[in-house]
Design an enzyme around this catalytic site. Structure first.
Site, PDB file in Angstrom:
ATOM      1  N   CYS A   1     -10.118  24.323 -71.930  1.00 46.58           N
ATOM      2  CA  CYS A   1     -10.972  22.316 -71.436  1.00 46.58           C
ATOM      3  C   CYS A   1      -9.020  21.725 -72.073  1.00 46.58           C
ATOM      4  CB  CYS A   1     -11.081  21.797 -72.919  1.00 46.58           C
ATOM      5  SG  CYS A   1     -11.027  21.712 -74.802  1.00 46.58           S
TER       6      CYS A   1
ATOM      7  N   ARG B   1     -15.209  21.971 -76.989  1.00 45.41           N
ATOM      8  CA  ARG B   1     -15.935  22.710 -75.369  1.00 45.41           C
ATOM      9  C   ARG B   1     -14.447  23.763 -76.037  1.00 45.41           C
ATOM     10  NH1 ARG B   1     -15.712  19.878 -70.796  1.00 45.41           N
ATOM     11  NH2 ARG B   1     -13.030  18.574 -71.392  1.00 45.41           N
TER      12      ARG B   1
ATOM     13  N   ASP C   1     -17.766  17.397 -70.897  1.00 46.35           N
ATOM     14  CA  ASP C   1     -17.448  17.473 -71.990  1.00 46.35           C
ATOM     15  C   ASP C   1     -17.958  16.353 -72.676  1.00 46.35           C
ATOM     16  OD1 ASP C   1     -15.022  16.165 -73.891  1.00 46.35           O
ATOM     17  OD2 ASP C   1     -14.076  15.756 -72.694  1.00 46.35           O
TER      18      ASP C   1
HETATM   19  P1  4NP Z   1     -12.827  18.826 -74.954  1.00 46.57           P
HETATM   20  O1  4NP Z   1     -13.507  16.825 -75.295  1.00 46.57           O
HETATM   21  O2  4NP Z   1     -11.751  18.694 -74.210  1.00 46.57           O
HETATM   22  O3  4NP Z   1     -13.875  19.646 -75.609  1.00 46.57           O
HETATM   23  O4  4NP Z   1     -11.341  19.031 -76.508  1.00 46.57           O
HETATM   24  C1  4NP Z   1     -12.376  16.197 -75.433  1.00 46.57           C
HETATM   25  C2  4NP Z   1     -11.172  15.601 -77.080  1.00 46.57           C
HETATM   26  C3  4NP Z   1     -10.825  14.535 -76.827  1.00 46.57           C
HETATM   27  C4  4NP Z   1     -10.041  13.591 -75.572  1.00 46.57           C
HETATM   28  C5  4NP Z   1     -11.196  14.663 -74.680  1.00 46.57           C
HETATM   29  C6  4NP Z   1     -11.405  15.000 -75.014  1.00 46.57           C
HETATM   30  N1  4NP Z   1      -9.657  13.198 -76.165  1.00 46.57           N
HETATM   31  O5  4NP Z   1      -9.574  12.328 -75.075  1.00 46.57           O
HETATM   32  O6  4NP Z   1      -9.161  12.181 -76.956  1.00 46.57           O
END
Ligand code: 4NP
Length: 161
Positions: free
Chosen positions: A13, A19, A129
């Site tokens: 991800c 995710r 997300d």
């Molecule tokens: P992930 O979610 O891609 O599912 O781990 C996110 C976690 C943090 C961020 C973006 C998406 N961020 O911009 O910090």
């Protein structure tokens, strides 16, 4: 399925704190429950380095724990160029992750890069997300991930021997 062959699966991800660690923990557990823990090797990574070294988001840890999956031992890392060689499946959570992986992936390994929900049955293409949303987003991630993880396990069981 032979005892010898190892199948390596990387979930990807953006941040590797919501995710993909959820998919990592779920797929690890259902592989172990199916007695395939020695054959299927699971890992996760992010396309961005924002959270490298950090455990998953607390909301992901708690949502997963209520369904019996442990995530707190995981630590975020960024996708490495070597991952395209060493993994058999690189499974993206959304189309942005997919495009980034495809851009970086050497041509001969491109067939390994797919959307994770290709293995799901809910008719959704991407795992949304949940990071900037409320708690329901984390439960929805789990619903999608559990369904696709089951499909992936069946696919690997059928296709690797
Ligand atoms: P992930 O979610 O891609 O599912 O781990 C996110 C976690 C943090 C961020 C973006 C998406 N961020 O911009 O910090």
């Amino acid at each position: 399925m032979s005892d010898k062959q190892v199948v390596k699966v990387l979930f990807v991800c953006l941040g590797n704190i919501c995710r993909s660690p959820t998919a990592h923990g779920v797929f690890q557990k259902i592989s172990e429950d199916a007695d395939l823990g020695q054959i299927i090797q699971v890992d996760s990574a992010g396309t961005a380095a924002y959270h490298v070294g950090n455990p998953p988001d607390n909301r992901s840890i708690k949502a997963a724990a209520t369904r019996g999956y442990e995530l707190n031992y995981l630590r975020a890392r960024k996708v490495d160029d070597a991952d395209f060689f060493s993994f058999d499946y690189l499974l993206a959570m959304d189309n942005e992750n997919l495009q980034e992986l495809k851009q970086r992936c050497p041509t001969k390994h491109k067939h390994k890069v797919q959307l994770f929900l290709n293995y799901g049955t809910f008719g959704e293409e991407q795992v949304p997300d949940p990071y900037y949303g409320g708690g329901a987003g984390f439960d929805h991630v789990l619903d999608l991930v559990e369904d696709a993880a089951q499909g992936l396990l069946e696919h690997i069981t059928r296709n690797h021997n």
